[in-house]
Scaffold this active site. Structure first.
Site, PDB file in Angstrom:
ATOM      1  N   LYS A  84      -2.529   6.966   1.202  1.00 32.46           N
ATOM      2  CA  LYS A  84      -2.321   7.285   2.618  1.00 32.46           C
ATOM      3  C   LYS A  84      -1.239   8.360   2.666  1.00 32.46           C
ATOM      4  O   LYS A  84      -0.058   8.073   2.851  1.00 32.46           O
ATOM      5  CB  LYS A  84      -1.927   6.012   3.385  1.00 32.46           C
ATOM      6  CG  LYS A  84      -2.212   6.088   4.873  1.00 32.46           C
ATOM      7  CD  LYS A  84      -2.189   4.718   5.516  1.00 32.46           C
ATOM      8  CE  LYS A  84      -2.109   4.784   7.019  1.00 32.46           C
ATOM      9  NZ  LYS A  84      -3.246   5.421   7.683  1.00 32.46           N
TER      10      LYS A  84
ATOM     11  N   ARG B 148       0.836  -1.210   0.000  1.00 27.40           N
ATOM     12  CA  ARG B 148       0.000   0.000   0.000  1.00 27.40           C
ATOM     13  C   ARG B 148       0.867   1.254   0.000  1.00 27.40           C
ATOM     14  O   ARG B 148       0.559   2.241  -0.672  1.00 27.40           O
ATOM     15  CB  ARG B 148      -0.952  -0.015   1.203  1.00 27.40           C
ATOM     16  CG  ARG B 148      -1.964   1.109   1.186  1.00 27.40           C
ATOM     17  CD  ARG B 148      -3.043   0.940   2.242  1.00 27.40           C
ATOM     18  NE  ARG B 148      -2.523   1.083   3.594  1.00 27.40           N
ATOM     19  CZ  ARG B 148      -3.256   0.902   4.704  1.00 27.40           C
ATOM     20  NH1 ARG B 148      -4.522   0.569   4.613  1.00 27.40           N
ATOM     21  NH2 ARG B 148      -2.713   1.055   5.895  1.00 27.40           N
TER      22      ARG B 148
ATOM     23  N   GLU C 205     -16.147   6.316   5.749  1.00 26.61           N
ATOM     24  CA  GLU C 205     -15.380   5.641   6.801  1.00 26.61           C
ATOM     25  C   GLU C 205     -15.278   6.597   7.972  1.00 26.61           C
ATOM     26  O   GLU C 205     -15.873   7.679   7.952  1.00 26.61           O
ATOM     27  CB  GLU C 205     -13.991   5.268   6.278  1.00 26.61           C
ATOM     28  CG  GLU C 205     -13.189   6.477   5.790  1.00 26.61           C
ATOM     29  CD  GLU C 205     -11.834   6.115   5.190  1.00 26.61           C
ATOM     30  OE1 GLU C 205     -11.301   5.041   5.527  1.00 26.61           O
ATOM     31  OE2 GLU C 205     -11.318   6.921   4.405  1.00 26.61           O
TER      32      GLU C 205
END
Ligand code: PMP
Length: 286
Positions: free
Chosen positions: A151, A52, A184
């Site tokens: 991220k 990721r 989220e």
């Protein structure tokens, strides 16, 4: 306790781990990061986190100066150097030193920083009682503007939502996407239970593809629980039988109240408890 921090290819005492004020990570939040957990001296799902990280970096044209395998080794070395059997790792790659201009091409030396430390989970009583959350007015980043799958070091979107929650007396907040659907929480993914089945927003609702989310979906499917990744509304949350959050720091934690409405019985439900237990087992044997 003084930690050994990995920076620029070596481990140094934390007081010597420094970056320039001209680093675009500082000037613009230009960079990417990961948060990982250490269980029994081992890093949980290390490869998934490093993948990721590299994907976040690719999406922002950031060349990570060390290879995938070397990055995995560096994380493990940092954990070992700090003698941690339970803990948390923060892995950061900044754009590197530039000028006051936005020009990223000037930044020739991205900085790789790895910090391993102990972890502050949510207060333990909240794992017994469950969380109360509210919906933030701050909408999750529009995926076409800055994909929530990245991220990035620019976490202001989440921080603003979290501040709203804290001002309302809640430690976590629900964030909706630009379509008004459930996305989220500020630092966790969200799941609902309805009639014995599990529901969670799909990745294209504009969320981070959480490593814990993936693990919980796998655990549920292995236990023959139906899992639906479908768009959800706030109404779905209000009328759910159970709700819980997942995240590297949070693990699995129940939500029992949202926007002043009790969810289900107002206590952590049986499927949440079951998945919490399965997740604990998974991390114990990781
Ligand atoms: N969503 C957001 C916005 C996050 O920052 C995080 C990580 N704290 C998560 C979800 C959970 O992801 P993971 O399970 O990979 O920690």
């Amino acid at each position: 306790m003084s930690r050994q921090v990995f920076i620029n290819g070596e481990l140094v005492p934390q007081t010597e781990a420094k970056i320039s004020v001209f680093d675009h990570g500082v000037l613009y939040g230009d960079g990417v990061f990961e948060g990982l957990r250490i269980y029994g001296g081992k890093v949980f799902r290390l490869e998934e986190h490093i993948t990721r990280l590299f994907e976040s970096a690719k999406a922002i044209w950031l060349n990570i100066p060390i290879a995938y395998d070397a990055m995995c080794r560096a994380v493990n070395d940092t954990v070992r150097a700090n003698g941690l059997s339970e803990g948390y790792v923060r892995l950061i790659v900044t754009r590197g030193v530039g000028t006051l201009s936005l020009d990223a091409d000037i930044c020739k030396n991205p900085q790789v920083i790895i910090i391993a430390d102990t972890i502050a989970l949510y207060p333990s009583e909240l794992y017994e009682t469950g969380l109360e959350i509210v919906t933030a007015s701050t909408v999750r980043n529009h995926p076409a503007a800055l994909s929530p799958r990245i991220k990035s070091l620019n976490y202001l979107n989440n921080i603003l939502a979290k501040i709203e929650g804290m001002k309302a007396g809640c430690i976590e907040v629900l964030m909706l996407n630009h379509k008004g659907e459930v996305a989220e929480c500020s630092g966790d993914n969200l799941f609902l239970v309805k009639r014995g089945e599990l529901f969670t927003p799909p990745i294209d609702a504009g969320i981070l593809a959480g490593v814990t989310r993936n693990a919980v979906i796998e655990l549920a499917r292995a236990a023959r629980i139906a899992v639906h990744e479908i768009p959800l509304t706030r109404h779905d949350v209000y009328v759910a039988d159970e709700c819980f959050l997942t995240g590297t720091a949070a693990e699995v934690i129940a939500v029992v109240k949202i926007d002043c409405r009790l969810i289900g019985t107002g206590k952590p439900g049986p499927m949440t408890r079951d998945l919490e237990r399965r997740f604990k087992e998974l991390t114990t044997n990781c």
